[in-house]
Design a protein around this motif. Structure first.
Motif, short mmCIF file in Angstrom:
data_model
loop_
_atom_site.label_atom_id
_atom_site.label_comp_id
_atom_site.label_asym_id
_atom_site.label_seq_id
_atom_site.Cartn_x
_atom_site.Cartn_y
_atom_site.Cartn_z
N LEU A 42 51.31 16.51 31.34
CA LEU A 42 50.45 15.76 32.17
C LEU A 42 50.70 15.97 33.75
CD1 LEU A 42 50.29 12.49 30.23
CD2 LEU A 42 49.11 14.58 29.86
N LEU A 43 49.78 15.52 34.74
CA LEU A 43 50.02 15.70 35.94
C LEU A 43 51.10 14.49 36.21
CD1 LEU A 43 46.75 15.99 38.04
CD2 LEU A 43 48.97 17.44 38.14
N SER A 44 51.05 13.64 35.41
CA SER A 44 51.96 12.54 35.72
C SER A 44 53.45 12.88 35.35
CB SER A 44 51.79 11.28 34.85
OG SER A 44 50.42 10.84 35.04
N HIS A 45 53.74 13.95 34.53
CA HIS A 45 54.87 14.64 34.41
C HIS A 45 55.61 15.13 35.57
CE1 HIS A 45 54.08 14.80 29.90
NE2 HIS A 45 55.26 14.24 29.83
N GLY A 46 54.68 15.29 36.66
CA GLY A 46 55.24 15.71 38.07
C GLY A 46 55.36 14.52 38.89
N SER A 47 55.03 13.40 38.80
CA SER A 47 54.99 12.29 39.82
C SER A 47 56.18 11.98 40.32
CB SER A 47 54.47 11.09 39.01
OG SER A 47 55.41 10.70 37.97
N GLY A 48 57.33 12.31 39.90
CA GLY A 48 58.52 11.89 40.32
C GLY A 48 59.04 10.49 39.94
N GLY A 49 58.26 9.86 38.94
CA GLY A 49 58.40 8.61 38.45
C GLY A 49 58.63 8.35 36.97
N ARG A 50 58.44 7.60 36.10
CA ARG A 50 58.85 7.42 34.78
C ARG A 50 58.80 8.68 33.95
NH1 ARG A 50 62.67 3.64 34.06
NH2 ARG A 50 61.24 2.03 35.00
N ASP A 53 64.43 21.19 39.83
CA ASP A 53 63.32 20.65 40.05
C ASP A 53 62.19 20.75 39.05
OD1 ASP A 53 61.66 18.70 41.85
OD2 ASP A 53 61.34 20.45 43.11
N THR A 54 61.42 19.98 38.99
CA THR A 54 59.92 20.30 38.19
C THR A 54 58.66 19.49 38.91
OG1 THR A 54 61.56 19.65 36.31
CG2 THR A 54 59.10 19.73 36.01
N LYS A 55 57.87 20.49 39.10
CA LYS A 55 56.59 20.29 39.64
C LYS A 55 55.44 20.48 38.61
CE LYS A 55 58.39 18.67 43.34
NZ LYS A 55 58.78 19.32 44.72
N VAL A 56 54.45 19.68 38.56
CA VAL A 56 53.28 19.99 37.80
C VAL A 56 51.98 20.10 38.79
CG1 VAL A 56 51.75 19.10 35.95
CG2 VAL A 56 54.27 18.56 36.08
N VAL A 57 51.35 21.16 38.60
CA VAL A 57 50.17 21.15 39.25
C VAL A 57 48.92 21.30 38.32
CG1 VAL A 57 51.15 22.55 41.16
CG2 VAL A 57 50.12 23.82 39.31
N GLU A 58 47.66 21.19 38.74
CA GLU A 58 46.46 20.93 38.32
C GLU A 58 46.12 22.27 37.41
OE1 GLU A 58 47.14 20.93 41.53
OE2 GLU A 58 45.38 20.02 42.48
N LYS A 59 45.46 22.08 36.38
CA LYS A 59 44.87 23.21 35.62
C LYS A 59 44.34 24.27 36.30
CE LYS A 59 43.33 24.18 31.00
NZ LYS A 59 44.59 24.62 30.75
N GLU A 67 50.31 8.93 38.20
CA GLU A 67 50.48 9.77 39.29
C GLU A 67 49.22 9.59 40.02
OE1 GLU A 67 51.38 11.35 41.34
OE2 GLU A 67 52.22 13.23 40.84
N PRO A 68 49.51 8.69 41.26
CA PRO A 68 48.32 8.41 42.04
C PRO A 68 47.99 9.86 43.05
CG PRO A 68 49.94 7.43 42.79
CD PRO A 68 50.49 8.11 41.51
N LEU A 69 48.97 10.41 43.16
CA LEU A 69 49.02 11.28 44.10
C LEU A 69 49.77 12.82 43.71
CD1 LEU A 69 50.77 9.05 46.96
CD2 LEU A 69 48.24 9.29 46.58
N PRO A 70 49.05 13.50 43.24
CA PRO A 70 49.75 14.92 42.79
C PRO A 70 50.03 15.77 43.96
CG PRO A 70 47.53 14.97 41.79
CD PRO A 70 47.86 13.35 42.41
N ARG A 71 50.77 16.67 43.97
CA ARG A 71 51.06 17.96 44.71
C ARG A 71 51.24 17.22 46.42
NH1 ARG A 71 47.10 22.59 43.54
NH2 ARG A 71 48.58 23.46 45.11
#
Lengths: 336, 336
Positions: free
Chosen positions: A7-15, A128-134, B330-334
């Motif tokens: 999910l995008l949230s996997h890249g949020s930096g949070g939980r 580092d791990t980033k997630v971008v949109e489909k 994830e309120p703010l992706p990228r």
């Protein structure tokens, strides 16, 4: 806790990012340095002279015969260190993941990275791990950086090269590029070619330690043997002459190249090195290389010449001579 | 020779890749180490203990008020080194470019990287460039790795933290995230917020040299102040209490957060540090920080407590107390 898809949230930096990093990476790569999870890794006890490299991997498909993007990322970066005469020690790992990638695909890539790093005895110490949109990336891209210890007193450089030096290639060319190509849906060759993807320090460091006659090394990745030899010739301001009949090329690779109408000299390897060595030691070095599984098909393929400034000449099987230029178009995008 | 747009052939590894690397990168970043264009950079004279980090940058849009992806990539990686108490020295740069990106966009990013690196006195010593098909990436992604020299005898670590220590934040929070958000077409705020994107070694290294009382630092990027403080609390097994009224937040940032309905505590900074320091030295350190342009709005925002294991508590302006958790959605992706 794992999810079926990223999910995008996997890249949020949070939980969720923390959970992903623990579950996918830290668990597999575990070592005390990575375990600190600081903003940067603290590396101790390195020598004064080190090698530092980075590579971005965008190979498509991400799984292919003989490897996957994870194994490739580890091996490719190790090999760039080894080409400098460095023993690889530490890697960093940055992933850009497309939203929706299956979690188990990522696990499988992480398994491959972990297995390859363990076999190669390198530590993954930061990442580092980033997630971008489909559709903002294609599945997953991996950038690896590496640090290695350069062997004391050793300085491999194109500046060492002189006319008369011999060119060795450590094994069959073109397998990696063909393996990736044949893995693409639209190119069903009808037979399998396995990538040569491999780390090379186990083959090359012992030989380097024994022979100061090794002057320069480079791995013929993108652009293949032809492009790499051109780079060497241009950087050294020298000519290179190679013998077509001496270039190791497996029968299935030859067949594939003929079928596809592409020149094997331009196809990427990911587990081969080109070595420039003193003439007198070339056959000794060759015989040692050939005792190692990764060097079994090593050959002396040519020599450095004067009077042919910055040109690579191929003596063909037919007895003709032709100039081999650098790759100018892009027959094979996303090969690594 | 330059082209109006980036072609797949610019990533082939052949002639066009070489031309691109020379024209875009080598020309701007020139230094003797990069100039070798070996498979890896040879770095000499480093101390035995170094810091090593990597970050992938996927920010969208690639240009925003106060910065761009190039400046961000340089600053972000420098800051990760600085947080370890390291003086940044060398960077690597790996680009993944979408076919069709305008050549002049890439030039502009390279200018920004070059300018930032020069101001920061770091050298870009190795790199890689890949090109993928249209829609297989979004414009350009940059992964930077960095190496820095850790100050002798210095070991910043979460393990140093004790109850009573003070928490300093070096400047206004939330500006970077809001600048990127307001740069997106669909979020026209009607006023401009400038990213705080900046490298921090010029602010922090002199203070670190002077004060052994600085125990730990981290930059509150993705996930913002709240997530970073939670990471510190969890890693140290300690509580943290912060005072809402002491957290520096510019009036326009506050207005933007209210308009957008988002909590500034979760919004990324890219030029701020959180420092954990000995209680007795906190105000001395603060006054030194405030003399530097990047530390003008530094504040002591709270302290480390015992008996609140791994929790972050906010004393609000209204006199209430609430638990501040790590970012969970994830309120703010990228954002970086």
């Amino acid at each position: 806790m794992s999810y079926p898809k990223i999910l995008l949230s996997h890249g949020s930096g949070g939980r969720l990012t923390h959970a992903l990093i623990q579950d996918i990476f830290v668990r597999r790569f575990k070592n005390p340095i990575l375990g600190e999870l600081s903003d940067s890794a603290r590396l101790d006890g390195l020598p004064k002279t080190i090698a530092f490299t980075c590579d971005a991997f965008v190979v498509s498909p991400i799984f292919f015969s003989g490897g996957d993007i994870g194994k490739l990322a580890v091996c490719g970066t190790i090999n760039d260190l080894v080409m400098q005469g460095a023993v690889p020690e530490y890697l960093s790992l940055a992933l850009i993941i497309e939203e929706g990638l299956e979690y188990k695909v990522l696990e499988s890539i992480a398994d491959s990275i972990s297995r390859t790093a363990r076999l190669a005895r390198v530590l993954i110490v930061t990442g580092d791990t980033k997630v971008v949109e489909k559709n903002a990336a294609d599945k997953v891209f991996i950038t690896t950086s590496g640090i290695g210890r350069i062997m004391k007193g050793r300085h491999l450089s194109v500046k060492n090269i002189e006319p008369g030096d011999k060119i060795i290639v450590t094994g069959d060319i073109a397998c990696h590029g063909l393996a990736v190509l044949s893995g693409r849906k639209d190119l069903n060759l009808g037979f399998t070619i396995k990538s040569d993807c491999a780390f090379l320090h186990t083959l090359l460091i012992p030989v380097l330690e024994k022979y100061s006659a090794i002057k320069f090394m480079r791995d013929p990745t993108r652009g293949g043997l032809a492009t790499t030899l051109n780079e060497v010739a241009e950087a050294g301001g020298l000519g290179i002459t190679i013998e077509e009949g001496h270039i190791p090329l497996a029968a299935n690779a030859r067949a594939a190249c003929e079928l596809l109408g592409i020149d094997p000299l331009y196809i990427a390897c990911e587990g081969r090195a080109i070595m420039v060595v003193e003439k007198d030691k070339a056959s000794d070095i060759l015989s040692i290389l050939r005792r190692h599984p990764l060097g079994r098909n090593a050959r002396i393929i040519g020599s450095v010449t004067k009077g042919l400034r910055a040109k690579v000449i191929l003596n063909t099987r037919l007895g003709t001579r032709r100039i081999v230029d650098m790759l100018t178009s892009e027959p094979l995008p996303r090969i690594c």
